[in-house]
Design a protein around this motif. Sequence first.
Motif, PDB file in Angstrom:
ATOM      1  N   VAL A   1      -2.814  11.882  -0.007  1.00  0.00           N
ATOM      2  CA  VAL A   1      -3.859  11.521   0.950  1.00  0.00           C
ATOM      3  C   VAL A   1      -4.559  12.772   1.463  1.00  0.00           C
ATOM      4  CG1 VAL A   1      -4.292  10.557   3.250  1.00  0.00           C
ATOM      5  CG2 VAL A   1      -2.783   9.354   1.656  1.00  0.00           C
ATOM      6  N   GLY A   2      -3.784  13.787   1.840  1.00  0.00           N
ATOM      7  CA  GLY A   2      -4.349  14.930   2.537  1.00  0.00           C
ATOM      8  C   GLY A   2      -4.646  16.155   1.712  1.00  0.00           C
ATOM      9  N   GLU A   3      -4.027  16.255   0.516  1.00  0.00           N
ATOM     10  CA  GLU A   3      -4.207  17.461  -0.283  1.00  0.00           C
ATOM     11  C   GLU A   3      -4.409  17.127  -1.758  1.00  0.00           C
ATOM     12  OE1 GLU A   3      -1.171  20.355   0.486  1.00  0.00           O
ATOM     13  OE2 GLU A   3      -1.707  20.548   2.607  1.00  0.00           O
ATOM     14  N   ALA A   4      -5.229  16.115  -2.029  1.00  0.00           N
ATOM     15  CA  ALA A   4      -5.593  15.817  -3.413  1.00  0.00           C
ATOM     16  C   ALA A   4      -6.340  17.022  -3.973  1.00  0.00           C
ATOM     17  CB  ALA A   4      -6.470  14.577  -3.469  1.00  0.00           C
ATOM     18  N   PRO A   5      -5.876  17.586  -5.098  1.00  0.00           N
ATOM     19  CA  PRO A   5      -6.411  18.883  -5.551  1.00  0.00           C
ATOM     20  C   PRO A   5      -7.868  18.794  -5.981  1.00  0.00           C
ATOM     21  CG  PRO A   5      -4.908  17.959  -7.176  1.00  0.00           C
ATOM     22  CD  PRO A   5      -4.788  17.104  -5.957  1.00  0.00           C
ATOM     23  N   CYS A   6      -8.687  19.660  -5.399  1.00  0.00           N
ATOM     24  CA  CYS A   6     -10.110  19.690  -5.741  1.00  0.00           C
ATOM     25  C   CYS A   6     -10.332  20.167  -7.163  1.00  0.00           C
ATOM     26  CB  CYS A   6     -10.862  20.618  -4.784  1.00  0.00           C
ATOM     27  SG  CYS A   6     -10.874  20.038  -3.085  1.00  0.00           S
ATOM     28  N   SER A   7      -9.386  20.908  -7.713  1.00  0.00           N
ATOM     29  CA  SER A   7      -9.547  21.417  -9.077  1.00  0.00           C
ATOM     30  C   SER A   7      -9.413  20.320 -10.116  1.00  0.00           C
ATOM     31  CB  SER A   7      -8.511  22.502  -9.365  1.00  0.00           C
ATOM     32  OG  SER A   7      -7.202  21.984  -9.252  1.00  0.00           O
TER      33      SER A   7
ATOM     34  N   LEU B   1       0.872  -1.173   0.000  1.00  0.00           N
ATOM     35  CA  LEU B   1       0.000   0.000   0.000  1.00  0.00           C
ATOM     36  C   LEU B   1       0.908   1.222   0.000  1.00  0.00           C
ATOM     37  CD1 LEU B   1      -2.706   1.507   0.294  1.00  0.00           C
ATOM     38  CD2 LEU B   1      -2.450   1.245   2.780  1.00  0.00           C
ATOM     39  N   CYS B   2       0.813   2.030  -1.051  1.00  0.00           N
ATOM     40  CA  CYS B   2       1.712   3.170  -1.222  1.00  0.00           C
ATOM     41  C   CYS B   2       0.910   4.468  -1.184  1.00  0.00           C
ATOM     42  CB  CYS B   2       2.456   3.072  -2.548  1.00  0.00           C
ATOM     43  SG  CYS B   2       3.360   1.517  -2.773  1.00  0.00           S
ATOM     44  N   VAL B   3       1.320   5.393  -0.316  1.00  0.00           N
ATOM     45  CA  VAL B   3       0.650   6.683  -0.197  1.00  0.00           C
ATOM     46  C   VAL B   3       1.696   7.780  -0.060  1.00  0.00           C
ATOM     47  CG1 VAL B   3      -1.369   5.638   0.906  1.00  0.00           C
ATOM     48  CG2 VAL B   3       0.438   6.622   2.332  1.00  0.00           C
ATOM     49  N   SER B   4       1.235   9.021  -0.126  1.00  0.00           N
ATOM     50  CA  SER B   4       2.139  10.159   0.023  1.00  0.00           C
ATOM     51  C   SER B   4       1.346  11.386   0.441  1.00  0.00           C
ATOM     52  CB  SER B   4       2.868  10.443  -1.298  1.00  0.00           C
ATOM     53  OG  SER B   4       3.881  11.429  -1.130  1.00  0.00           O
ATOM     54  N   ASP B   5       2.064  12.412   0.865  1.00  0.00           N
ATOM     55  CA  ASP B   5       1.505  13.742   1.086  1.00  0.00           C
ATOM     56  C   ASP B   5       0.243  13.701   1.947  1.00  0.00           C
ATOM     57  OD1 ASP B   5       3.042  15.775  -0.997  1.00  0.00           O
ATOM     58  OD2 ASP B   5       2.992  13.710  -1.701  1.00  0.00           O
ATOM     59  N   ILE B   6       0.401  13.173   3.148  1.00  0.00           N
ATOM     60  CA  ILE B   6      -0.704  13.134   4.116  1.00  0.00           C
ATOM     61  C   ILE B   6      -0.922  14.512   4.713  1.00  0.00           C
ATOM     62  CG2 ILE B   6      -1.561  12.018   6.212  1.00  0.00           C
ATOM     63  CD1 ILE B   6       0.533   9.751   5.536  1.00  0.00           C
ATOM     64  N   HIS B   7       0.159  15.215   4.969  1.00  0.00           N
ATOM     65  CA  HIS B   7       0.116  16.609   5.430  1.00  0.00           C
ATOM     66  C   HIS B   7      -0.695  16.794   6.707  1.00  0.00           C
ATOM     67  CE1 HIS B   7       2.318  18.365   2.110  1.00  0.00           C
ATOM     68  NE2 HIS B   7       1.577  17.688   1.242  1.00  0.00           N
TER      69      HIS B   7
END
Length: 249
Positions: free
Chosen positions: A180-186, A4-10
């Motif tokens: 994870v934490g800042e997936a762009p809404c745009s 399971l690979c994730v990034s940028d949880i912030h």
Amino acid sequence: MRLLCVSDIHGHADALAAVLATAERRGYTQLLVAGDLCFPGPKPLETWRRLTQAKAVCVQGVSDRALATLDIHNVRPRSEHERARLDRLAQTRTELGELILARLARLAPTYRLPLEDGGELVLVHGSPADPLEPISHDMTDEEVLSLLGDDPADVVICGGSHVPFDRMVGGVRIINVGSVGEAPCSMRGDVRDVRDMDRVRVGARPSGELVRSGAVSTFGTGHADATFVEIRAGELWVEQLVVPLGRAA
């Protein structure tokens, strides 16, 4: 081995919890995190504790290095936004405490993992040539090659740009796992209900395209990105996910 690979949880612990809950239903062997763990979100300490409980392998991202090493007294903010970010940095340091900050400082910039097919995977926040410089979906092959360096491994798992993609450049498979934490809404597409869209694409071969342009539910919530990576019958399979979030995430 199912990664399971994730990034940028912030620091968005609720979003991380949603990703882990989805992944646990599917099953996985190891959690890999490509940096930017705790800043600037609302729950940095809970984020760190969840990663520790999950025995995550983490590499250092830009914000992790800043939390651990930046001398904020020598930084002059040029705007109210920058001033607010520095204030939040100081608050996050207080919330985490000296022990965790020291551990963030010691995080390695890369992590290499042998694969069952004889290849090698490298986990990095940005790119093999520069762990702080991200590979983005809109780069040309030449730009990507310049960031792969002399020994990039067979598979690169990275983050930094917040937009997931899966492509092959120069014989190297590059999988950006998004945020994870800042997936762009745009970056929103035509999906109307992400409650039925936590699985986006499964494939053994990279398409060379952006895996998804985002998702938005009918009730206005956001999403988190995650990626499964595993070897099946000698082939590397990648499953990139969109995980729906509630308003509190």
